[in-house]
Scaffold this motif. Structure first.
Motif, PDB file in Angstrom:
ATOM      1  N   ASN B  66       7.699  -3.244 -42.076  1.00  0.00           N
ATOM      2  CA  ASN B  66       9.041  -3.810 -42.216  1.00  0.00           C
ATOM      3  C   ASN B  66       8.999  -5.318 -41.986  1.00  0.00           C
ATOM      4  O   ASN B  66       8.168  -5.809 -41.231  1.00  0.00           O
ATOM      5  CB  ASN B  66       9.998  -3.138 -41.229  1.00  0.00           C
ATOM      6  N   PRO B  67       9.919  -6.058 -42.616  1.00  0.00           N
ATOM      7  CA  PRO B  67       9.846  -7.525 -42.512  1.00  0.00           C
ATOM      8  C   PRO B  67      10.206  -8.042 -41.115  1.00  0.00           C
ATOM      9  O   PRO B  67      10.848  -7.366 -40.323  1.00  0.00           O
ATOM     10  CB  PRO B  67      10.876  -7.999 -43.543  1.00  0.00           C
ATOM     11  N   VAL B  68       9.764  -9.274 -40.879  1.00  0.00           N
ATOM     12  CA  VAL B  68      10.117  -9.992 -39.648  1.00  0.00           C
ATOM     13  C   VAL B  68      11.115 -11.082 -40.036  1.00  0.00           C
ATOM     14  O   VAL B  68      10.945 -11.762 -41.052  1.00  0.00           O
ATOM     15  CB  VAL B  68       8.865 -10.637 -39.014  1.00  0.00           C
ATOM     16  N   VAL B  69      12.146 -11.258 -39.231  1.00  0.00           N
ATOM     17  CA  VAL B  69      13.117 -12.311 -39.487  1.00  0.00           C
ATOM     18  C   VAL B  69      12.753 -13.532 -38.627  1.00  0.00           C
ATOM     19  O   VAL B  69      12.613 -13.407 -37.402  1.00  0.00           O
ATOM     20  CB  VAL B  69      14.552 -11.862 -39.162  1.00  0.00           C
ATOM     21  N   TYR B  70      12.584 -14.640 -39.304  1.00  0.00           N
ATOM     22  CA  TYR B  70      12.268 -15.889 -38.615  1.00  0.00           C
ATOM     23  C   TYR B  70      13.416 -16.872 -38.813  1.00  0.00           C
ATOM     24  O   TYR B  70      14.073 -16.897 -39.868  1.00  0.00           O
ATOM     25  CB  TYR B  70      10.974 -16.506 -39.168  1.00  0.00           C
ATOM     26  N   ALA B  71      13.636 -17.716 -37.789  1.00  0.00           N
ATOM     27  CA  ALA B  71      14.600 -18.823 -37.922  1.00  0.00           C
ATOM     28  C   ALA B  71      14.246 -19.831 -36.848  1.00  0.00           C
ATOM     29  O   ALA B  71      13.561 -19.499 -35.875  1.00  0.00           O
ATOM     30  CB  ALA B  71      16.031 -18.321 -37.722  1.00  0.00           C
ATOM     31  N   ASP B  72      14.675 -21.041 -37.000  1.00  0.00           N
ATOM     32  CA  ASP B  72      14.441 -21.998 -35.911  1.00  0.00           C
ATOM     33  C   ASP B  72      15.521 -23.070 -35.903  1.00  0.00           C
ATOM     34  O   ASP B  72      16.365 -23.171 -36.819  1.00  0.00           O
ATOM     35  CB  ASP B  72      13.030 -22.622 -36.000  1.00  0.00           C
ATOM     36  N   PHE B  73      15.510 -23.874 -34.874  1.00  0.00           N
ATOM     37  CA  PHE B  73      16.376 -25.049 -34.755  1.00  0.00           C
ATOM     38  C   PHE B  73      15.618 -25.985 -33.826  1.00  0.00           C
ATOM     39  O   PHE B  73      15.541 -25.762 -32.623  1.00  0.00           O
ATOM     40  CB  PHE B  73      17.760 -24.682 -34.195  1.00  0.00           C
ATOM     41  N   LEU B  74      14.997 -27.011 -34.428  1.00  0.00           N
ATOM     42  CA  LEU B  74      13.970 -27.785 -33.709  1.00  0.00           C
ATOM     43  C   LEU B  74      14.335 -29.261 -33.690  1.00  0.00           C
ATOM     44  O   LEU B  74      13.631 -30.088 -34.243  1.00  0.00           O
ATOM     45  CB  LEU B  74      12.602 -27.580 -34.391  1.00  0.00           C
ATOM     46  N   ILE B 156       8.109   1.951 -33.296  1.00  0.00           N
ATOM     47  CA  ILE B 156       6.939   2.723 -33.742  1.00  0.00           C
ATOM     48  C   ILE B 156       5.662   2.022 -33.292  1.00  0.00           C
ATOM     49  O   ILE B 156       4.577   2.257 -33.841  1.00  0.00           O
ATOM     50  CB  ILE B 156       6.938   2.968 -35.271  1.00  0.00           C
ATOM     51  N   GLY B 157       5.753   1.186 -32.268  1.00  0.00           N
ATOM     52  CA  GLY B 157       4.550   0.596 -31.669  1.00  0.00           C
ATOM     53  C   GLY B 157       4.115  -0.729 -32.271  1.00  0.00           C
ATOM     54  O   GLY B 157       2.975  -1.156 -32.061  1.00  0.00           O
ATOM     55  N   SER B 158       4.982  -1.372 -33.021  1.00  0.00           N
ATOM     56  CA  SER B 158       4.703  -2.709 -33.580  1.00  0.00           C
ATOM     57  C   SER B 158       3.343  -2.804 -34.276  1.00  0.00           C
ATOM     58  O   SER B 158       2.540  -3.698 -33.975  1.00  0.00           O
ATOM     59  CB  SER B 158       4.785  -3.767 -32.465  1.00  0.00           C
ATOM     60  N   PRO B 159       3.068  -1.891 -35.210  1.00  0.00           N
ATOM     61  CA  PRO B 159       1.717  -1.852 -35.787  1.00  0.00           C
ATOM     62  C   PRO B 159       1.313  -3.131 -36.520  1.00  0.00           C
ATOM     63  O   PRO B 159       0.124  -3.426 -36.601  1.00  0.00           O
ATOM     64  CB  PRO B 159       1.781  -0.651 -36.754  1.00  0.00           C
ATOM     65  N   HIS B 160       2.270  -3.865 -37.072  1.00  0.00           N
ATOM     66  CA  HIS B 160       1.900  -5.045 -37.861  1.00  0.00           C
ATOM     67  C   HIS B 160       2.196  -6.367 -37.162  1.00  0.00           C
ATOM     68  O   HIS B 160       1.948  -7.422 -37.705  1.00  0.00           O
ATOM     69  CB  HIS B 160       2.611  -5.005 -39.231  1.00  0.00           C
ATOM     70  N   LEU B 161       2.716  -6.298 -35.938  1.00  0.00           N
ATOM     71  CA  LEU B 161       3.064  -7.523 -35.244  1.00  0.00           C
ATOM     72  C   LEU B 161       1.841  -8.367 -34.842  1.00  0.00           C
ATOM     73  O   LEU B 161       1.862  -9.600 -35.017  1.00  0.00           O
ATOM     74  CB  LEU B 161       3.942  -7.223 -34.023  1.00  0.00           C
ATOM     75  N   PRO B 162       0.771  -7.727 -34.318  1.00  0.00           N
ATOM     76  CA  PRO B 162      -0.389  -8.555 -33.937  1.00  0.00           C
ATOM     77  C   PRO B 162      -0.898  -9.400 -35.102  1.00  0.00           C
ATOM     78  O   PRO B 162      -1.144 -10.605 -34.948  1.00  0.00           O
ATOM     79  CB  PRO B 162      -1.425  -7.521 -33.494  1.00  0.00           C
TER      80      PRO B 162
END
Lengths: 456, 456
Positions: B66-74, B156-162
């Motif tokens: 599943n996708p990861v949502v990224y955003a920032d304010f730098l 489900i154990g964050s299989p793709h996060l690493p």
């Protein structure tokens, strides 16, 4: 062997095999209720055979299960009385497709008769009948007194025999009990079993928290049922293999020099034994040989342990419960209930902190040993030598035969286990068979025994 | 709290609850493949919400899952960067019949919003977005830098996060990682979790003879796999509850006086705890309190043992095989692989005679502790006090959060776990809910944190 008895055996041999085959054709499987009528038929067959042999007071006696066949011949004044125990029931035949012949269609191949019950125990019961028949037909008299007690429930644990033996204690009273339901050590290596180990069994249930706990959230702060159990179980033995329960060995009779010599004479090689079992090393109580360890020393075995997670991979659980199954093999004079008391006391005094432990007792059986130099044993030895031309081995068996314990407890007579089977004759397995050589030599051995027994 | 931000929250409250309800209506169950399109919908909803809040570079970034949502304010030069982690996926809802409302039809009852994901973790992710939105809408600027990393596979154990964190290490680089996915100690009892235990897992398989053996025929002369296993397992602890594996504690950092005081301040009563768990006594490593034992000390737990007979009654068997499952909870600086090495070495040097033992390793996770007096921790404490009017507790958690270990290992930043859930809000269970009091106070707490973070 007197010449006329020998002639009788030679003349009758084919007839004997025909008769034995007829008995083996009856599918008397005690475990299957569909064979009820076969049980009665087999009992009647044994009874008729005893009558034909010349035995008296032949009776098919009812029990709450299958009947017991009784017979006697009691005309030898001041001579000992031999009670012969055997069984006419047999094991189931599954898996039947592995049999080379129909298990109830006896077939002779290469000097062996193949059929369910050939060796265990119809063949051996039949030999006693035919040995006595040979004496009675040729000499019209018997120099000992004999009684038969042939039951039909041995293969299902003899559930009604204790009650029967108690009820007919006087009818069955004897000076020696002779059982042919065991094996020799090998071809032409007869063996007299003079002792059996007893048994006691228990279950240990450990309870820690009221339910399993998460090992992350609670781990380190709460007792773990498995930690408690393995600590308790590990404490049941010393590291070198002795049982560590206080008092466990107190009632164990030391082995005599004669016994140790007899057991040392048994054909056994540690290295062969180790390899056959696929072991990296043998292990047991220090100070005893392997044979002494499995025949004549008591044991405490953990038969099963279970608790917590058993699936694939890993589960971070602190088990609330853990369980162990234990049996002890006992030797004289260890009393099974007393041993269970000692183990319970050990558990009570060694219960780790934070858990509760429950002990449940199961069936027990007392150990049995006939005095090694008892005349009953020595007479059997002489008879084996007459039948086989070699001196028999003397052995104990590490297992238990519950009916032996029943007779020992109720009748208090010396017991002689004189078997004619061979270890590879597939008792309880497909292609059970019985060596005709042992059938022939066994007939001579038993005849010699009945003709020469003077004292027990 | 500045008055105009407070006014913003008051004015927007109903709108906020409507928006949160819209997010909670998306059944983004990561465990069920039939919900794939809901995962994308939830990710897009989060992205859109971040855009509306004024965040920049908002991206829905694909992974193999599943996708990861990224955003920032730098835009805060020379100020720290906060990386906010959360997840938009939720647990399954079974048994759905135990829910008082449809788990994806959010319902407010008695000051709580009931829905799957209300507390874990959509509600808490939503609060971060709304806190930053409040600042950006009212002040048009932010005195810290922020980045969002909201994933869809935590349940489900964050299989793709690493892999994702490794690949986008630079994009995600920050000075502190802030996670709101844990609970407070209780109502109005906020807690900062500054440490988690690590984990390593293994299985021990013992082999004695090549097959099970009859305890009568062999008992006493051969090794029993269960005897060997219980001896080995019992030796993994001392009687008083320490781990007996050589070197096990070598890399454990001692607790400081400040930490011990903070842990002692946590609401805990041994007697209440013992009774709740149904235990006759607590048990653990000597020299440590119960709280220290389950939060801050390492453990070795036997999670499962099996071997031999497990049925009803008794079976006279000498088991050829026996198995154990073990997990360790680790604290810094224990390295999971090194601990497994030590245990394997212990097993090797303590293998009882006559058996062979195989060790299989499973997943590991490194322990994590942020320095107790780190500015990142202290800033969170001040923010909690501003939001709740009480000083927060400082605690460690005995469990492991794998994603924390991932970020710690790859990004090397201080990690602050600042949760707003309550322990009884039915995470992963029917009737999950989130207290609106904590939603309100949490918004103020986070806003204060983002407005006042100077150093980490």
């Amino acid at each position: 062997m007197e010449d006329r008895i020998e002639q009788h055996f030679i003349k009758e041999r084919i007839h004997h095999l025909e008769q034995l085959s007829a008995l083996l054709r009856i599918p008397s499987i005690s475990a299957l209720s569909t064979h009820k009528s076969d049980m009665v038929q087999a009992a009647n067959w044994i009874a008729e055979s005893l009558r034909e042999a010349g035995l008296e007071h032949v009776k098919v006696m009812p029990t709450k299960g299958n009947p017991v066949v009784y017979a006697d011949f009691l005309h030898a004044k001041d001579k000992p009385t031999v009670l012969i125990y055997g069984h006419y029931d047999v094991q189931p035949v599954d898996p039947v497709e592995l049999w080379e012949n129909d298990p109830f269609d006896p077939t002779i191949r290469e000097g062996k008769i193949y059929a369910r019950g050939a060796s265990d125990d119809k063949g051996q019961v039949f030999m006693h009948i035919k040995a006595l028949e040979a004496i009675l037909k040729t000499k019209k008299e018997l120099s000992v007194n004999v009684k038969f007690c042939i039951e039909g429930e041995e293969e299902i644990g003899s559930p009604h025999l204790p009650e029967f033996v108690s009820e007919y204690k006087d009818l069955l009273s004897a000076d020696v009990l002779l059982i042919s339901d065991t094996t020799m050590l090998g071809p032409n290596a007869p063996a007299i079993c003079y002792g059996l180990r007893g048994l006691c069994a228990l279950q240990i249930d450990v309870q820690a928290a009221k339910s399993d706990l998460h090992s992350g959230l609670y781990g380190g702060a709460v007792p773990n049922a498995l930690h408690a159990l393995v600590e308790l179980l590990a404490g049941l033995h010393t590291k070198d293999g002795k049982v560590a329960v206080a008092g466990f060995y107190d009632d164990v009779e030391p082995l005599t020099t004669e016994e140790r010599e007899a057991l040392a004479a048994l054909p056994h090689d540690d290295e062969t034994y180790r390899k056959q079992l696929g072991l990296s090393a043998l292990f047991g109580e220090p100070g005893y040989s392997t044979v002494e360890r499995f025949m004549a020393r008591p044991t405490l075995e953990i038969n099963g342990v279970y608790g917590g997670f058993q699936g694939e991979g890993t589960k971070t659980v602190i088990p609330a419960q853990a369980h162990a199954k234990i049996t002890c093999r006992l030797v004289n004079h260890q009393d099974p209930q007393h041993i269970l008391d000692l183990i319970e006391e050990h558990v009570r005094t060694h219960t780790p902190e934070g858990v509760t432990i429950q002990v449940t007792r199961f069936d027990t059986g007392r150990p049995f040993v006939t005095r090694f130099d008892a005349p009953a044993i020595q007479s059997a030895a002489v008879a084996y030598e007459a039948g086989y031309g070699v001196k028999p081995y003397y052995m104990r068996m590490g297992g238990s035969i519950p009916i032996v314990e029943v007779f020992d407890r109720i009748l208090h007579v010396p017991i002689v286990l004189m078997g004619f089977g061979l270890p590879d004759e597939n008792f309880h397995a497909p292609n059970e068979h019985f060596s005709l050589e042992n059938f022939d030599k066994g007939l001579r051995t038993l005849t010699y025994y009945y003709e020469h027994l003077e004292t027990v």
